[in-house]
Design an enzyme around this catalytic site. Structure first.
Site, PDB file in Angstrom:
ATOM      1  N   CYS A   1      20.989 -10.527  67.362  1.00  0.00           N
ATOM      2  CA  CYS A   1      22.410 -10.870  67.437  1.00  0.00           C
ATOM      3  C   CYS A   1      22.767 -12.049  66.536  1.00  0.00           C
ATOM      4  CB  CYS A   1      22.846 -11.130  68.875  1.00  0.00           C
ATOM      5  SG  CYS A   1      21.967 -12.470  69.702  1.00  0.00           S
ATOM      6  N   HIS A  23      23.634 -14.641  73.872  1.00  0.00           N
ATOM      7  CA  HIS A  23      24.030 -13.640  72.877  1.00  0.00           C
ATOM      8  C   HIS A  23      25.004 -14.276  71.887  1.00  0.00           C
ATOM      9  CE1 HIS A  23      25.151  -9.840  71.081  1.00  0.00           C
ATOM     10  NE2 HIS A  23      26.423 -10.134  71.294  1.00  0.00           N
ATOM     11  N   ASN A  64      31.768  -8.938  67.885  1.00  0.00           N
ATOM     12  CA  ASN A  64      30.548  -8.863  68.681  1.00  0.00           C
ATOM     13  C   ASN A  64      29.777  -7.597  68.307  1.00  0.00           C
ATOM     14  OD1 ASN A  64      28.633  -8.665  70.771  1.00  0.00           O
ATOM     15  ND2 ASN A  64      30.013  -9.670  72.215  1.00  0.00           N
TER      16      ASN A  64
END
Length: 153
Positions: free
Chosen positions: A22, A128, A143
């Site tokens: 991520c 994250h 995202n």
């Protein structure tokens, strides 16, 4: 309407989640291109680890803090490919001359008068990393776990 047509015609770079990378996806989505890969970010993490060890050893390797630190694995990258904020910041500084500011710190938060004048944000929630940034006139949640970018303002 012109508003929705303009939004639909805006091209947005959006890497979707692969493995647990991520941090990589966050930076690439923020910068709107494939600028970083896992090996490059891992290299930065290893360099930061080496520098942290050097500084710790200069302070004395016989302190309890130093012994605990030296026994730990990397604090900058783990085996799953999750990178620390220091890695992300160093990558942005080296490649684009950008610096991440911690808006959790009151003095920085107070210095930013108008968040809408910023270009983008690197966010961390539940370990994250993800980016929110302006593309054209609109703000997008980029995202990597989303199927597509999400218009947020």
């Amino acid at each position: 309407s012109d508003h929705s047509r303009e939004m639909n015609e805006t091209w947005i770079y959006h890497e979707k989640q692969f493995s647990l990378l991520c941090g990589q996806h966050c930076l690439n989505n923020l910068l709107q291109g494939p600028y970083f890969d896992a090996p490059g970010l891992a290299q930065i993490g290893q360099e930061l680890d080496a520098e942290e060890r050097r500084v710790m050893l200069e302070a004395g390797a016989d302190t309890p803090e130093a012994l605990r630190f030296l026994a730990e694995d990397s604090g900058n990258v783990d085996e799953t490919g999750n990178f620390s904020v220091q890695v992300l910041n160093t990558a942005l500084e080296k490649s684009h001359g950008l610096t991440l500011l911690n808006t959790g710190r009151r003095e920085l938060r107070d210095s930013i008068r108008d968040y809408t004048k910023e270009e983008g944000f690197v966010c961390n929630r539940s370990a994250h990393w993800f980016a929110i940034r302006r593309v054209g006139r609109y703000w997008w949640n980029l995202n990597s776990t989303l199927e597509r970018p999400e218009h947020v303002g």
